[in-house]
Design a protein around this motif. Structure first.
Motif, PDB file in Angstrom:
ATOM      1  N   ILE A   2       0.721  -1.017  -0.005  1.00 11.41           N
ATOM      2  CA  ILE A   2      -0.004   0.094  -0.094  1.00 11.41           C
ATOM      3  C   ILE A   2       0.712   1.087  -0.102  1.00 11.41           C
ATOM      4  O   ILE A   2       1.871   1.446   0.544  1.00 11.41           O
ATOM      5  CB  ILE A   2      -0.934   0.000   1.461  1.00 11.41           C
ATOM      6  CG1 ILE A   2      -0.196  -0.122   2.554  1.00 11.41           C
ATOM      7  CG2 ILE A   2      -1.914  -1.139   1.067  1.00 11.41           C
ATOM      8  CD1 ILE A   2      -1.046   0.076   3.825  1.00 11.41           C
ATOM      9  N   ASP A   3       0.165   2.300  -0.745  1.00 13.75           N
ATOM     10  CA  ASP A   3       1.031   3.683  -0.662  1.00 13.75           C
ATOM     11  C   ASP A   3       0.159   4.676   0.151  1.00 13.75           C
ATOM     12  O   ASP A   3      -0.762   5.124  -0.103  1.00 13.75           O
ATOM     13  CB  ASP A   3       1.002   4.035  -2.050  1.00 13.75           C
ATOM     14  CG  ASP A   3       1.909   5.394  -2.282  1.00 13.75           C
ATOM     15  OD1 ASP A   3       2.595   5.665  -1.223  1.00 13.75           O
ATOM     16  OD2 ASP A   3       1.615   6.151  -3.149  1.00 13.75           O
ATOM     17  N   LYS A   4       0.525   4.532   1.572  1.00 13.90           N
ATOM     18  CA  LYS A   4       0.174   5.606   2.536  1.00 13.90           C
ATOM     19  C   LYS A   4       0.006   6.689   2.234  1.00 13.90           C
ATOM     20  O   LYS A   4      -1.114   7.383   2.428  1.00 13.90           O
ATOM     21  CB  LYS A   4       1.037   5.338   3.787  1.00 13.90           C
ATOM     22  CG  LYS A   4       0.879   4.058   4.399  1.00 13.90           C
ATOM     23  CD  LYS A   4       1.927   3.912   5.787  1.00 13.90           C
ATOM     24  CE  LYS A   4       0.937   4.503   6.954  1.00 13.90           C
ATOM     25  NZ  LYS A   4       1.768   4.305   8.241  1.00 13.90           N
ATOM     26  N   LYS A   5       0.971   7.358   1.537  1.00 15.75           N
ATOM     27  CA  LYS A   5       0.931   8.931   1.191  1.00 15.75           C
ATOM     28  C   LYS A   5      -0.127   9.053   0.224  1.00 15.75           C
ATOM     29  O   LYS A   5      -1.017  10.069   0.496  1.00 15.75           O
ATOM     30  CB  LYS A   5       2.196   9.517   0.690  1.00 15.75           C
ATOM     31  CG  LYS A   5       3.110   9.194   1.685  1.00 15.75           C
ATOM     32  CD  LYS A   5       4.558  10.041   1.316  1.00 15.75           C
ATOM     33  CE  LYS A   5       5.697  10.044   2.342  1.00 15.75           C
ATOM     34  NZ  LYS A   5       6.827  10.849   2.170  1.00 15.75           N
ATOM     35  N   GLN A   6      -0.319   8.193  -0.682  1.00 17.53           N
ATOM     36  CA  GLN A   6      -1.548   8.373  -1.747  1.00 17.53           C
ATOM     37  C   GLN A   6      -2.870   8.216  -0.962  1.00 17.53           C
ATOM     38  O   GLN A   6      -3.782   9.023  -1.322  1.00 17.53           O
ATOM     39  CB  GLN A   6      -1.151   7.328  -2.924  1.00 17.53           C
ATOM     40  CG  GLN A   6      -2.245   7.382  -3.702  1.00 17.53           C
ATOM     41  CD  GLN A   6      -2.206   6.336  -5.009  1.00 17.53           C
ATOM     42  OE1 GLN A   6      -1.474   5.532  -4.721  1.00 17.53           O
ATOM     43  NE2 GLN A   6      -3.073   6.486  -5.910  1.00 17.53           N
ATOM     44  N   ASN A  34      -5.041  -6.038   1.217  1.00 16.31           N
ATOM     45  CA  ASN A  34      -3.700  -6.501   1.005  1.00 16.31           C
ATOM     46  C   ASN A  34      -3.695  -7.846   2.048  1.00 16.31           C
ATOM     47  O   ASN A  34      -3.165  -8.810   1.195  1.00 16.31           O
ATOM     48  CB  ASN A  34      -2.756  -5.777   1.461  1.00 16.31           C
ATOM     49  CG  ASN A  34      -1.477  -6.170   0.966  1.00 16.31           C
ATOM     50  OD1 ASN A  34      -1.255  -7.016   0.228  1.00 16.31           O
ATOM     51  ND2 ASN A  34      -0.258  -5.398   1.574  1.00 16.31           N
TER      52      ASN A  34
END
Length: 91
Positions: A2-6, A34
């Motif tokens: 996962i891309d936390k910032k996005q 996930n």
């Protein structure tokens, strides 16, 4: 992964918002998705199954809080994330 910032950028109210209920639910949803994929291929991962149950419980509690405090935000978030809604709490 996962891309936390996005995810934070998509669900944050402003640039400094990293911990609001909507952001927390979105991050938990990404982790749950996930882990669900992982458990689909690793059926005997009992620790992973327990972790999934804990994440689901935490997300359920946060969604219940959001439903009580900001019902319109709750509807918008569940629609955006594709989460099924339960019965509305009437008190």
């Amino acid at each position: 992964m996962i891309d936390k910032k996005q995810i934070i950028g998509e669900h944050a109210k402003d640039s400094s918002d990293t911990g609001s209920t909507a952001v927390q639910v979105a991050l938990l949803t990404a982790r749950i998705n996930n882990l669900s994929v992982h458990l689909g291929t690793n059926k005997k991962d009992k620790a992973g199954q327990r972790g999934l149950q804990l994440l689901n419980g935490q997300r359920r509690r946060l969604l219940k809080y959001l439903e009580r405090t900001d019902y319109d935000g709750y509807i918008a978030l569940t629609d955006k994330l594709g989460i099924r809604r339960g019965q509305r709490i009437v008190r």
